[in-house]
Design an enzyme around this catalytic site. Structure first.
Site, short mmCIF file in Angstrom:
data_model
loop_
_atom_site.label_atom_id
_atom_site.label_comp_id
_atom_site.label_asym_id
_atom_site.label_seq_id
_atom_site.Cartn_x
_atom_site.Cartn_y
_atom_site.Cartn_z
N HIS A 41 19.94 -12.03 -0.43
CA HIS A 41 19.97 -11.11 -1.56
C HIS A 41 20.23 -11.83 -2.88
O HIS A 41 20.02 -11.24 -3.95
CB HIS A 41 21.06 -10.06 -1.32
N ASN A 88 23.27 -3.31 -7.37
CA ASN A 88 22.76 -1.98 -7.67
C ASN A 88 23.12 -1.48 -9.07
O ASN A 88 22.76 -0.36 -9.44
CB ASN A 88 23.24 -0.96 -6.62
#
Length: 210
Positions: A41, A88
């Site tokens: 990620h 996010n």
């Protein structure tokens, strides 16, 4: 013969060329914290770290909810960012910087991971949906636009459907995957000046075809 101190004074009085204004933002997406450093990620953060070495700049100043630096590539001066808000909420940092420097979405380049591409693969796009990538989703939401270039770095799909996606993207590459990913970062380094110069189509041909 002129006094050496007079020479120094003349040098000091030479007018300094004004800096070019910040005209683009390059943002790598990832999660802050040592435990995430080499995870899939954090492909965006790792690519920024590679580019720092290639283009000799630093990203170490805390601004706009991010670690920031500056670089000049293809004759353009840009802000480079590693948001520190977690993936996010990446768009919060990008929006603050874009508002401050008055940068339009077309001049914001995002680098992120993509589970739909194998390690070693790169996909450049002019614009588009987030494709399930939450960092891109946050940027789109905060800017109110999906009209910004993005560089998707392949990290590979999870090994089977029942495998938890969060566990996969927060896991690390295999040894072979690391080699493939490093090759992809090298290619991005080669193609970045073309992207920054605005010739996205040429960059897509350079990077997407391999």
């Amino acid at each position: 013969m002129a006094d050496i101190f007079d020479l120094f004074k003349k040098i000091e009085k030479q007018p300094q060329a004004p800096l070019e204004p910040i005209s683009f933002i390059l943002v790598g997406l990832g999660n802050p914290g040592n435990e995430y450093t080499f995870t899939r990620h954090n492909a965006g953060f790792m690519t920024i770290d590679y580019l720092m070495q290639k283009y000799n700049f630093k990203v170490d100043r805390a601004r706009f909810k991010a670690l920031c630096g500056e670089v000049t590539i293809a004759g353009r001066r840009g802000l480079v960012m590693k948001p520190q808000t977690y993936m996010n909420a990446s768009g919060e940092a990008v929006r603050e910087a874009a508002d401050f420097y008055k940068i339009t979405p077309e001049n914001i380049i995002a680098i992120c991971d993509d589970i739909n591409l194998e390690p070693g693969s790169v996909r450049v796009r002019k614009k588009g949906s987030d494709g399930g990538q939450k960092g891109l989703r946050s940027i789109i939401y905060q800017l109110g636009s999906d009209n910004f270039p993005r560089i998707r770095m392949g990290v590979g799909a999870k090994p089977h459907p029942d495998y938890d996606l969060a566990d996969w993207v927060l896991g690390q590459f295999s040894e072979e995957g690391k080699k493939q990913f490093f090759t992809a970062m090298e290619r991005v380094g080669e193609g970045l000046p073309t992207i920054i110069s605005g010739d996205i189509d040429k960059a897509m041909n350079m990077l997407n075809a391999r």
